[in-house]
Design an enzyme around this catalytic site. Structure first.
Site, PDB file in Angstrom:
ATOM      1  N   GLN A 138       0.727  -1.341  -0.095  1.00  0.00           N
ATOM      2  CA  GLN A 138      -0.080   0.088  -0.051  1.00  0.00           C
ATOM      3  C   GLN A 138       0.931   1.302   0.047  1.00  0.00           C
ATOM      4  O   GLN A 138       0.188   2.321  -0.260  1.00  0.00           O
ATOM      5  CB  GLN A 138      -1.007  -0.098   1.299  1.00  0.00           C
ATOM      6  CG  GLN A 138      -0.337   0.266   2.431  1.00  0.00           C
ATOM      7  CD  GLN A 138      -1.402   0.244   3.690  1.00  0.00           C
ATOM      8  OE1 GLN A 138      -1.634  -0.861   4.246  1.00  0.00           O
ATOM      9  NE2 GLN A 138      -1.927   1.335   4.171  1.00  0.00           N
ATOM     10  N   CYS A 144      -5.467   0.684   3.696  1.00  0.00           N
ATOM     11  CA  CYS A 144      -5.566  -0.763   3.945  1.00  0.00           C
ATOM     12  C   CYS A 144      -6.960  -1.406   3.672  1.00  0.00           C
ATOM     13  O   CYS A 144      -7.052  -2.456   3.166  1.00  0.00           O
ATOM     14  CB  CYS A 144      -5.085  -1.081   5.087  1.00  0.00           C
ATOM     15  SG  CYS A 144      -5.993  -0.248   6.420  1.00  0.00           S
ATOM     16  N   HIS A 281      -6.135  -0.769  11.565  1.00  0.00           N
ATOM     17  CA  HIS A 281      -5.635  -1.281  10.253  1.00  0.00           C
ATOM     18  C   HIS A 281      -6.610  -2.251   9.724  1.00  0.00           C
ATOM     19  O   HIS A 281      -7.428  -2.941  10.579  1.00  0.00           O
ATOM     20  CB  HIS A 281      -4.196  -2.032  10.525  1.00  0.00           C
ATOM     21  CG  HIS A 281      -3.246  -2.656   9.308  1.00  0.00           C
ATOM     22  ND1 HIS A 281      -3.320  -1.757   8.166  1.00  0.00           N
ATOM     23  CD2 HIS A 281      -2.570  -3.569   9.168  1.00  0.00           C
ATOM     24  CE1 HIS A 281      -2.493  -2.470   7.347  1.00  0.00           C
ATOM     25  NE2 HIS A 281      -2.116  -3.336   7.874  1.00  0.00           N
ATOM     26  N   ASN A 302      -1.164  -9.346   4.823  1.00  0.00           N
ATOM     27  CA  ASN A 302      -0.911  -7.933   5.135  1.00  0.00           C
ATOM     28  C   ASN A 302      -0.702  -7.203   3.608  1.00  0.00           C
ATOM     29  O   ASN A 302      -0.661  -7.835   2.619  1.00  0.00           O
ATOM     30  CB  ASN A 302       0.085  -7.627   5.960  1.00  0.00           C
ATOM     31  CG  ASN A 302      -0.043  -6.256   6.703  1.00  0.00           C
ATOM     32  OD1 ASN A 302      -0.774  -5.372   6.362  1.00  0.00           O
ATOM     33  ND2 ASN A 302       0.825  -5.992   7.616  1.00  0.00           N
TER      34      ASN A 302
END
Ligand SMILES: *[C@@H]1O[C@H](CO)[C@@H](O)[C@H](O)[C@H]1NC(C)=O
Ligand SMILES: *[C@@H]1O[C@H](CO)[C@@H](O)[C@H](O)[C@H]1NC(C)=O
Length: 338
Positions: A138, A144, A281, A302
């Protein structure tokens, strides 16, 4: 008598001198380490003052990491990474981006289609089933939420159609602006799902590539709408059993607290660290299992690149006996329905 005092003084000064020297060696060690780190991560500072400031933050982070790793029997490790010269505030602003505020555009679905699922294997990795694209990055944009939503949609599309297609975060970043989504300043996955339903599709990463900044919604780039979803559902809150039933069926978007020191510098193992439930997040759960030492974990994709954690993944402790799950992982979980 005289000579005894001399010996005594000699010992005292000797000890003081070596203390001073070891402190200097320690400082030099940190300065060298910082220099090396700047080379490794291609970091440059605008001024000497800025460098001095960054060095101090680096030093604090390094000392935290070293004392953690020397702290004995832990199921996970920390290491220096690209975030090593950032304070927590800076880090949250630039690399996370889940926002609690702002109501989703439509009322949330209350049904839970997996409530009767009984076929839950003891472990599962959607990567091995071909339902997960490579880890993305990102960068310096707090979106996110877009990466999390896209990974969940990529998963259900592959499960339903057999094709794994990398989909566009940028389309969400530019066009999913309702319901409180604010581009690089944060958003929610449920708004992204709402957008994809309303827009009747999401295009490919290739057609509408990631720019690391919000731009004007481009309707030309999204003509090729390869992925459609019909609705989305919420996983019953704070229920890791329910989450397990969904993850056994498809990848799931989750919000977590993702900004603590332990989380930020995690480099591998089952994360059991200091982590509350201040959701900041968004990530995607793409599996689960039990480690060799007997810890249950969630396998989490992630969006901080492939070099962080375990090749871009984090294993977060499952059934940690914490309300909402460790890092709040079971608090706001959602999934697209196709
Ligand atoms: C280390 O921790 C594991 C599980 O967390 C435990 O099973 C093991 O007994 C511990 N070992 C020591 C030496 O404390
Ligand atoms: C689950 O089972 C109950 C009882 O048989 C049934 O009423 C319900 O509709 C089922 N839910 C789903 C989503 O299939």
């Amino acid at each position: 008598m005289m000579s005894l005092i001399h010996v005594f003084l000699f010992l005292i000064f000797g000890t003081l001198a070596s203390l001073a020297m070891s402190r200097t060696i320690h400082e030099t060690f940190i300065v060298d380490k910082h220099e090396q780190w700047m080379v490794d991560y291609n970091r440059k500072y605008e001024s000497k003052l800025e460098k001095e400031k960054r060095l101090n933050i680096f030093k604090e982070n390094l000392e935290y990491i070293e004392s953690f790793n020397n702290g004995g029997n832990r199921s996970f490790k920390l290491s220096l990474n690209e975030f090593a010269d950032m304070t927590q505030d800076k880090f949250i602003a630039a690399h996370t981006g889940y926002k609690m505020q702002g109501n989703p555009t439509l009322s949330e679905s209350t049904s839970f289609m997996y409530q009767n699922v009984s076929d839950v294997p003891t472990s599962l990795d959607w990567r091995a089933q071909g339902a997960v694209t490579p880890v993305k990055f990102q960068g310096q944009c707090g979106c996110c939420w877009a990466f999390s939503a896209v990974a969940a949609i990529e998963g259900i599309v592959q499960i339903k159609t057999g094709s794994l297609i990398s989909l566009s975060e940028q389309q969400l970043l530019d066009c999913s602006t309702d319901g409180g989504n604010r581009g690089c300043d944060g958003g929610q996955m449920v708004n992204a799902f709402e957008y994809v339903i309303r827009n009747q599709g999401l295009t490919t990463e290739e057609s509408y590539p990631y720019q690391e900044t919000q731009e004007t919604c481009d309707t030309e780039k999204q003509i090729n709408k390869v992925a459609t979803i019909n609705e989305y559902q919420m996983v019953p809150e704070n229920d890791e059993e329910a989450l397990l039933m969904v993850v056994a069926s498809q990848p799931v978007s989750v919000a977590i607290e993702g900004h603590g020191q332990d989380f930020r510098f995690y480099s591998g193992g089952v994360f059991t660290g200091d982590c509350g439930n201040a959701l900041s997040h968004a990530v995607t759960v793409v599996g689960y299992g039990t480690s060799e030492e007997g810890l249950n974990y969630w396998l989490v994709k992630n969006s901080w690149g492939e070099t962080l954690g375990e090749n871009g993944y984090i294993r977060i402790q499952r059934d940690a006996n914490t309300p909402g799950g460790l890092c709040g992982i079971a608090m706001k979980a959602s999934y697209p329905v196709m």
